[in-house]
Design a protein around this motif. Structure first.
Motif, PDB file in Angstrom:
ATOM      1  N   LEU A  27       0.822  -1.210   0.000  1.00  0.00           N
ATOM      2  CA  LEU A  27       0.000   0.000   0.000  1.00  0.00           C
ATOM      3  C   LEU A  27       0.854   1.257   0.000  1.00  0.00           C
ATOM      4  O   LEU A  27       0.507   2.260  -0.631  1.00  0.00           O
ATOM      5  CB  LEU A  27      -0.923  -0.015   1.228  1.00  0.00           C
ATOM      6  N   THR A  28       1.981   1.188   0.699  1.00  0.00           N
ATOM      7  CA  THR A  28       2.883   2.337   0.724  1.00  0.00           C
ATOM      8  C   THR A  28       3.445   2.614  -0.666  1.00  0.00           C
ATOM      9  O   THR A  28       3.551   3.777  -1.093  1.00  0.00           O
ATOM     10  CB  THR A  28       4.039   2.090   1.713  1.00  0.00           C
ATOM     11  N   LYS A  29       3.781   1.527  -1.364  1.00  0.00           N
ATOM     12  CA  LYS A  29       4.272   1.696  -2.735  1.00  0.00           C
ATOM     13  C   LYS A  29       3.203   2.345  -3.603  1.00  0.00           C
ATOM     14  O   LYS A  29       3.474   3.247  -4.396  1.00  0.00           O
ATOM     15  CB  LYS A  29       4.681   0.342  -3.311  1.00  0.00           C
ATOM     16  N   LYS A  30       1.965   1.852  -3.446  1.00  0.00           N
ATOM     17  CA  LYS A  30       0.859   2.406  -4.227  1.00  0.00           C
ATOM     18  C   LYS A  30       0.655   3.882  -3.882  1.00  0.00           C
ATOM     19  O   LYS A  30       0.461   4.725  -4.769  1.00  0.00           O
ATOM     20  CB  LYS A  30      -0.414   1.625  -3.951  1.00  0.00           C
ATOM     21  N   ASP A  31       0.694   4.203  -2.581  1.00  0.00           N
ATOM     22  CA  ASP A  31       0.505   5.600  -2.168  1.00  0.00           C
ATOM     23  C   ASP A  31       1.622   6.492  -2.692  1.00  0.00           C
ATOM     24  O   ASP A  31       1.384   7.661  -3.040  1.00  0.00           O
ATOM     25  CB  ASP A  31       0.444   5.689  -0.637  1.00  0.00           C
ATOM     26  N   SER A  32       2.835   5.960  -2.750  1.00  0.00           N
ATOM     27  CA  SER A  32       3.954   6.751  -3.272  1.00  0.00           C
ATOM     28  C   SER A  32       3.746   7.069  -4.748  1.00  0.00           C
ATOM     29  O   SER A  32       3.986   8.201  -5.192  1.00  0.00           O
ATOM     30  CB  SER A  32       5.270   5.975  -3.088  1.00  0.00           C
ATOM     31  N   VAL A  33       3.284   6.059  -5.492  1.00  0.00           N
ATOM     32  CA  VAL A  33       3.006   6.282  -6.915  1.00  0.00           C
ATOM     33  C   VAL A  33       1.880   7.296  -7.079  1.00  0.00           C
ATOM     34  O   VAL A  33       1.929   8.179  -7.941  1.00  0.00           O
ATOM     35  CB  VAL A  33       2.644   4.941  -7.602  1.00  0.00           C
ATOM     36  N   THR A  34       0.842   7.173  -6.234  1.00  0.00           N
ATOM     37  CA  THR A  34      -0.292   8.102  -6.298  1.00  0.00           C
ATOM     38  C   THR A  34       0.145   9.526  -6.010  1.00  0.00           C
ATOM     39  O   THR A  34      -0.255  10.473  -6.698  1.00  0.00           O
ATOM     40  CB  THR A  34      -1.371   7.679  -5.288  1.00  0.00           C
ATOM     41  N   VAL A  64      -8.125   8.858 -12.192  1.00  0.00           N
ATOM     42  CA  VAL A  64      -6.900   8.144 -12.563  1.00  0.00           C
ATOM     43  C   VAL A  64      -6.584   7.166 -11.440  1.00  0.00           C
ATOM     44  O   VAL A  64      -6.327   7.560 -10.310  1.00  0.00           O
ATOM     45  CB  VAL A  64      -5.723   9.120 -12.774  1.00  0.00           C
ATOM     46  N   LEU A  65      -6.617   5.887 -11.749  1.00  0.00           N
ATOM     47  CA  LEU A  65      -6.447   4.878 -10.710  1.00  0.00           C
ATOM     48  C   LEU A  65      -5.608   3.721 -11.232  1.00  0.00           C
ATOM     49  O   LEU A  65      -5.625   3.413 -12.426  1.00  0.00           O
ATOM     50  CB  LEU A  65      -7.805   4.359 -10.229  1.00  0.00           C
ATOM     51  N   PRO A  66      -4.866   3.064 -10.326  1.00  0.00           N
ATOM     52  CA  PRO A  66      -4.062   1.910 -10.757  1.00  0.00           C
ATOM     53  C   PRO A  66      -4.971   0.775 -11.193  1.00  0.00           C
ATOM     54  O   PRO A  66      -6.082   0.616 -10.691  1.00  0.00           O
ATOM     55  CB  PRO A  66      -3.277   1.537  -9.492  1.00  0.00           C
ATOM     56  N   LYS A  67      -4.499   0.007 -12.152  1.00  0.00           N
ATOM     57  CA  LYS A  67      -5.290  -1.141 -12.591  1.00  0.00           C
ATOM     58  C   LYS A  67      -5.414  -2.122 -11.430  1.00  0.00           C
ATOM     59  O   LYS A  67      -4.419  -2.536 -10.840  1.00  0.00           O
ATOM     60  CB  LYS A  67      -4.630  -1.808 -13.792  1.00  0.00           C
ATOM     61  N   ILE A  68      -6.646  -2.492 -11.123  1.00  0.00           N
ATOM     62  CA  ILE A  68      -6.905  -3.317  -9.945  1.00  0.00           C
ATOM     63  C   ILE A  68      -6.160  -4.642 -10.027  1.00  0.00           C
ATOM     64  O   ILE A  68      -5.595  -5.119  -9.036  1.00  0.00           O
ATOM     65  CB  ILE A  68      -8.416  -3.549  -9.780  1.00  0.00           C
ATOM     66  N   VAL A  81      -7.282   7.354  -4.543  1.00  0.00           N
ATOM     67  CA  VAL A  81      -7.583   7.510  -5.964  1.00  0.00           C
ATOM     68  C   VAL A  81      -7.444   8.985  -6.339  1.00  0.00           C
ATOM     69  O   VAL A  81      -7.872   9.867  -5.601  1.00  0.00           O
ATOM     70  CB  VAL A  81      -9.007   7.010  -6.289  1.00  0.00           C
ATOM     71  N   VAL A  82      -6.846   9.236  -7.506  1.00  0.00           N
ATOM     72  CA  VAL A  82      -6.622  10.606  -7.972  1.00  0.00           C
ATOM     73  C   VAL A  82      -7.808  11.068  -8.815  1.00  0.00           C
ATOM     74  O   VAL A  82      -8.255  10.355  -9.724  1.00  0.00           O
ATOM     75  CB  VAL A  82      -5.331  10.697  -8.812  1.00  0.00           C
ATOM     76  N   PHE A  83      -8.330  12.263  -8.509  1.00  0.00           N
ATOM     77  CA  PHE A  83      -9.459  12.834  -9.240  1.00  0.00           C
ATOM     78  C   PHE A  83      -9.058  14.171  -9.862  1.00  0.00           C
ATOM     79  O   PHE A  83      -8.446  15.012  -9.202  1.00  0.00           O
ATOM     80  CB  PHE A  83     -10.649  13.074  -8.305  1.00  0.00           C
ATOM     81  N   ILE A  84      -9.426  14.344 -11.127  1.00  0.00           N
ATOM     82  CA  ILE A  84      -9.283  15.639 -11.799  1.00  0.00           C
ATOM     83  C   ILE A  84     -10.691  16.094 -12.165  1.00  0.00           C
ATOM     84  O   ILE A  84     -11.367  15.444 -12.966  1.00  0.00           O
ATOM     85  CB  ILE A  84      -8.444  15.529 -13.081  1.00  0.00           C
ATOM     86  N   SER A  85     -11.139  17.145 -11.542  1.00  0.00           N
ATOM     87  CA  SER A  85     -12.480  17.663 -11.809  1.00  0.00           C
ATOM     88  C   SER A  85     -12.369  18.941 -12.638  1.00  0.00           C
ATOM     89  O   SER A  85     -11.713  19.905 -12.235  1.00  0.00           O
ATOM     90  CB  SER A  85     -13.214  17.948 -10.496  1.00  0.00           C
ATOM     91  N   ILE A  86     -12.998  18.929 -13.848  1.00  0.00           N
ATOM     92  CA  ILE A  86     -12.923  20.060 -14.764  1.00  0.00           C
ATOM     93  C   ILE A  86     -14.320  20.647 -14.942  1.00  0.00           C
ATOM     94  O   ILE A  86     -15.274  19.923 -15.251  1.00  0.00           O
ATOM     95  CB  ILE A  86     -12.364  19.623 -16.133  1.00  0.00           C
ATOM     96  N   ALA A  87     -14.433  21.953 -14.733  1.00  0.00           N
ATOM     97  CA  ALA A  87     -15.731  22.622 -14.837  1.00  0.00           C
ATOM     98  C   ALA A  87     -16.288  22.499 -16.250  1.00  0.00           C
ATOM     99  O   ALA A  87     -15.545  22.484 -17.242  1.00  0.00           O
ATOM    100  CB  ALA A  87     -15.609  24.094 -14.438  1.00  0.00           C
ATOM    101  N   ASP A  88     -17.609  22.428 -16.326  1.00  0.00           N
ATOM    102  CA  ASP A  88     -18.307  22.259 -17.602  1.00  0.00           C
ATOM    103  C   ASP A  88     -17.968  23.376 -18.599  1.00  0.00           C
ATOM    104  O   ASP A  88     -17.786  23.122 -19.794  1.00  0.00           O
ATOM    105  CB  ASP A  88     -19.814  22.229 -17.321  1.00  0.00           C
ATOM    106  N   PHE A 148      -1.795   2.701 -15.306  1.00  0.00           N
ATOM    107  CA  PHE A 148      -2.988   3.286 -14.691  1.00  0.00           C
ATOM    108  C   PHE A 148      -4.133   3.321 -15.699  1.00  0.00           C
ATOM    109  O   PHE A 148      -3.911   3.335 -16.917  1.00  0.00           O
ATOM    110  CB  PHE A 148      -2.696   4.706 -14.196  1.00  0.00           C
ATOM    111  N   GLU A 149      -5.343   3.332 -15.167  1.00  0.00           N
ATOM    112  CA  GLU A 149      -6.537   3.486 -16.000  1.00  0.00           C
ATOM    113  C   GLU A 149      -7.118   4.878 -15.792  1.00  0.00           C
ATOM    114  O   GLU A 149      -6.920   5.494 -14.729  1.00  0.00           O
ATOM    115  CB  GLU A 149      -7.579   2.417 -15.659  1.00  0.00           C
ATOM    116  N   CYS A 150      -7.849   5.339 -16.781  1.00  0.00           N
ATOM    117  CA  CYS A 150      -8.397   6.692 -16.742  1.00  0.00           C
ATOM    118  C   CYS A 150      -9.904   6.606 -17.024  1.00  0.00           C
ATOM    119  O   CYS A 150     -10.306   6.294 -18.138  1.00  0.00           O
ATOM    120  CB  CYS A 150      -7.689   7.555 -17.778  1.00  0.00           C
ATOM    121  N   MET A 151     -10.713   6.842 -16.007  1.00  0.00           N
ATOM    122  CA  MET A 151     -12.165   6.796 -16.168  1.00  0.00           C
ATOM    123  C   MET A 151     -12.713   8.214 -16.258  1.00  0.00           C
ATOM    124  O   MET A 151     -12.478   9.042 -15.372  1.00  0.00           O
ATOM    125  CB  MET A 151     -12.826   6.060 -14.988  1.00  0.00           C
ATOM    126  N   VAL A 152     -13.433   8.480 -17.335  1.00  0.00           N
ATOM    127  CA  VAL A 152     -14.005   9.814 -17.568  1.00  0.00           C
ATOM    128  C   VAL A 152     -15.476   9.783 -17.176  1.00  0.00           C
ATOM    129  O   VAL A 152     -16.278   9.064 -17.774  1.00  0.00           O
ATOM    130  CB  VAL A 152     -13.840  10.235 -19.039  1.00  0.00           C
TER     131      VAL A 152
END
Length: 278
Positions: free
Chosen positions: A108-115, A256-260, A141-148, A180-184
């Motif tokens: 988990l620490t490795k994952k958090d470092s990458v995040t 943006v999240l690591p592939k499960i 999990v990393v989130f990028i929120s872009i205004a409409d 990583f995967e990118c869900m829009v």
């Protein structure tokens, strides 16, 4: 004893006819004394017999207690041996669990470092000072929120030219993280929407998501990393009671999240390393 008394009486009768009265009286006293001694001896004998029976019973009881104590001691030794073995097994189990927890914590620490590195990269590339773009981490999990307003014109799912410059920065970071995967996610306000082939806010949110994905594809993002998702109006940031709030809720969120499967592969690898070490 009765025979002895009869014999004594018979002797007295015989003697009484042969001896004087004085001698007879002396014999009677002697006989009485003998009788008293006999009675005393009988009492003592009965007392001794009772003491012997009591001592025999006590000795038997003590022997039974000794046997019980020996049996208890044997059982106690067996239980002590089993208890020591169980304690040893418990300690080994605790050590193993502690090692597993340590391994999982390391994963988990490795994952958090990458995040963390990903967030830093995104904030640097996308621009942290832009109030219409937010980059944050929620539950790893990393989130990028872009205004409409940065992506679409009102009621449209066509991406603006301004949006492409913002998405180019996102694509640069995503391309640097092939694992990583990118869900829009498309989000709308609560006002009902219907236009052309779009029936409602579900259609609009999904269509906006696929529009963003096509732009990312054109920027050389691997399509296998992309996921299209529409959330309609059901995950608002604020109440849809004012025009300003509805504007906040109309947004696109890029997750943006690591592939499960790769994350679990990492944990499985750690577990195999642990087993090999044991």
């Amino acid at each position: 004893m009765k025979k002895l008394l009869l014999l004594s009486l018979s002797s007295l009768l015989v003697l009484s006819s042969c001896v004087s009265k004085k001698e007879f009286t002396a014999l009677q006293e002697k006989q009485k004394e003998t009788q008293d001694l006999l009675n005393s001896a009988t009492v003592k004998l009965n007392s001794c017999l009772e003491d012997r029976a009591s001592s025999t019973a006590r000795a038997q009881a003590l022997e039974e207690q000794v046997a019980d104590l020996r049996k208890y001691n044997e059982n106690l030794q067996v239980l002590s041996a089993k208890g020591a073995s169980n304690i040893e097994k418990t300690l080994e189990s605790l050590k193993e669990k502690d090692l597993k927890i340590t391994r999982l914590s390391d994963a988990l620490t490795k994952k958090d470092s990458v995040t963390l590195a990903l967030v830093t990269s995104l904030k640097r590339e996308v621009g942290i000072n832009d109030p219409d773009i937010e980059v944050n981490v929620e539950k790893g999990v990393v989130f990028i929120s872009i205004a409409d307003k940065l992506l679409f014109q009102s009621g449209s799912y066509n991406v603006t030219a301004q949006a492409k410059s913002v998405l180019a920065k996102v694509a640069k970071v995503v391309n640097s993280k092939p694992d990583f995967e990118c869900m829009v996610e498309g989000h709308t306000d609560s006002r009902s929407y219907q236009k052309g082939v779009l029936l409602d806010n579900w259609d609009l949110s999904v269509k906006r998501s696929t529009s963003i994905i096509r732009v990312l594809e054109s920027l050389d993002v691997n399509p296998s990393q992309l996921i299209a998702a529409g959330r309609s109006s059901y995950v608002p940031l604020v109440d849809n009671d004012t025009a300003e709030n509805r504007s906040k809720n109309r947004r696109t969120r890029i997750v943006v999240l690591p592939k499960i499967d790769q994350f679990y592969d990492m944990i499985e690898k750690e577990m195999k390393t642990l087993s090999a070490g044991n």
